[in-house]
Design a protein around this motif. Structure first.
Motif, PDB file in Angstrom:
ATOM      1  N   HIS A 140      -6.645  19.421   2.659  1.00 53.84           N
ATOM      2  CA  HIS A 140      -6.403  20.830   2.978  1.00 53.84           C
ATOM      3  C   HIS A 140      -6.453  21.707   1.723  1.00 53.84           C
ATOM      4  O   HIS A 140      -5.511  22.446   1.446  1.00 53.84           O
ATOM      5  N   PRO A 141      -7.526  21.647   0.963  1.00 53.80           N
ATOM      6  CA  PRO A 141      -7.584  22.461  -0.262  1.00 53.80           C
ATOM      7  C   PRO A 141      -7.590  23.947   0.066  1.00 53.80           C
ATOM      8  O   PRO A 141      -8.209  24.392   1.040  1.00 53.80           O
ATOM      9  N   GLY A 142      -6.884  24.724  -0.759  1.00 47.64           N
ATOM     10  CA  GLY A 142      -6.851  26.162  -0.569  1.00 47.64           C
ATOM     11  C   GLY A 142      -5.992  26.629   0.587  1.00 47.64           C
ATOM     12  O   GLY A 142      -5.931  27.821   0.878  1.00 47.64           O
ATOM     13  N   GLU A 143      -5.304  25.707   1.237  1.00 42.88           N
ATOM     14  CA  GLU A 143      -4.467  26.039   2.400  1.00 42.88           C
ATOM     15  C   GLU A 143      -2.995  25.921   2.015  1.00 42.88           C
ATOM     16  O   GLU A 143      -2.588  24.929   1.420  1.00 42.88           O
ATOM     17  N   VAL A 144      -2.200  26.920   2.359  1.00 43.52           N
ATOM     18  CA  VAL A 144      -0.766  26.849   2.095  1.00 43.52           C
ATOM     19  C   VAL A 144      -0.138  25.911   3.113  1.00 43.52           C
ATOM     20  O   VAL A 144      -0.243  26.136   4.325  1.00 43.52           O
ATOM     21  N   LEU A 145       0.502  24.853   2.636  1.00 45.94           N
ATOM     22  CA  LEU A 145       1.119  23.842   3.496  1.00 45.94           C
ATOM     23  C   LEU A 145       2.631  23.998   3.442  1.00 45.94           C
ATOM     24  O   LEU A 145       3.231  23.942   2.370  1.00 45.94           O
TER      25      LEU A 145
END
Length: 254
Positions: free
Chosen positions: A188-193
């Protein structure tokens, strides 16, 4: 939802997943999620002896952990809730996990209602337990994407099958949980988790907002990554973590 103890509670729930699982079937690890009051669930639990149940599942039921479930096994008859109503609510909320619907209702009209209501398969009781498992495996195979064996972001690379990680060509000495965290970020690169989503996926449990386990593991993963380059895992205030360039709301974090 169900994860992690052998307690059997009517109206429990469970899903089948290839990662961090209490039940191994063939070459896959399964996570179980089941909603049914039936006694046959004991047979299910012999194959998932660490499954934990919650009696409140049928009041406001939803797969927890922010997704990651491969299969939901759902009964039409539930204490306090109609399984078809639960299924419809789940589909309307955007849930796309395959659902195997179980029921004693074997009329053609009921089968049509179940399938049109969002079920991917419909199994009538009584049934052979092995048939249920075979249908479950078929649904999981059908919904599983092609397995990615190598994940990378910038100069970070993980060989998933070999469980090896490196940055800038240098091996990273990571614990199993740190590696699982890194793999999740790489997916999930670039995604706020969010914390709850990360915790649910990596630890297979709901985040209690008290434990610092996640913070400790993030700190150690950062330490390993930053030994060979600049920071990649950012803390986003009030939202969670992100793999990538720091957004305006990011902070240093632990």
């Amino acid at each position: 939802m169900c994860r992690g103890s052998s307690t059997s509670v009517p109206g429990s729930c469970g899903g089948l997943g290839p990662e961090a699982s209490p039940w191994r079937a063939g070459s896959w690890w399964w996570r179980t999620t089941r909603a049914s009051p039936d006694p046959w669930s004991r047979g299910f639990r012999t194959r998932a002896s660490r499954s934990r149940t919650r009696p409140t599942a049928t009041r406001r039921w939803r797969p927890s952990g922010g997704g990651g479930w491969d299969l939901i096994v759902l009964d039409w008859w539930l204490p306090g809730r109609d399984g078809l109503e639960v299924l419809g609510e789940y589909r309307r909320s955007g849930g796309n996990t395959p659902v195997l619907f179980l029921t004693a209702r074997d009329a053609v009209g009921d089968r049509v209602r179940g399938l049109d209501g969002g079920a991917d398969d419909y199994l009538c009781k009584p049934f052979a337990f092995e048939e249920m498992l075979a249908r479950a495996r078929a649904l999981v195979r059908r919904g599983r994407p092609v397995e990615v064996t190598t994940l990378s972001y910038r100069d970070v690379r993980v060989e998933v099958m070999e469980q090896k990680a490196e940055r800038a060509g240098r091996p990273l000495d990571l614990t199993a949980k740190e590696l699982a965290l890194l793999v999740f970020f790489l997916r999930h690169p670039g995604e706020v988790l969010s914390r709850s989503r990360i915790y649910g996926h990596v630890w297979g449990e709901d985040y209690d907002f008290i434990s610092n386990t996640l913070d400790v593991h993030i700190k150690e993963l950062r330490r390993a990554l930053e030994s060979s380059g600049p920071r990649l895992i950012q803390t986003v205030r009030g939202r969670g973590y992100l793999l990538g360039a720091p957004p305006a709301a990011a902070e240093d974090g632990p």
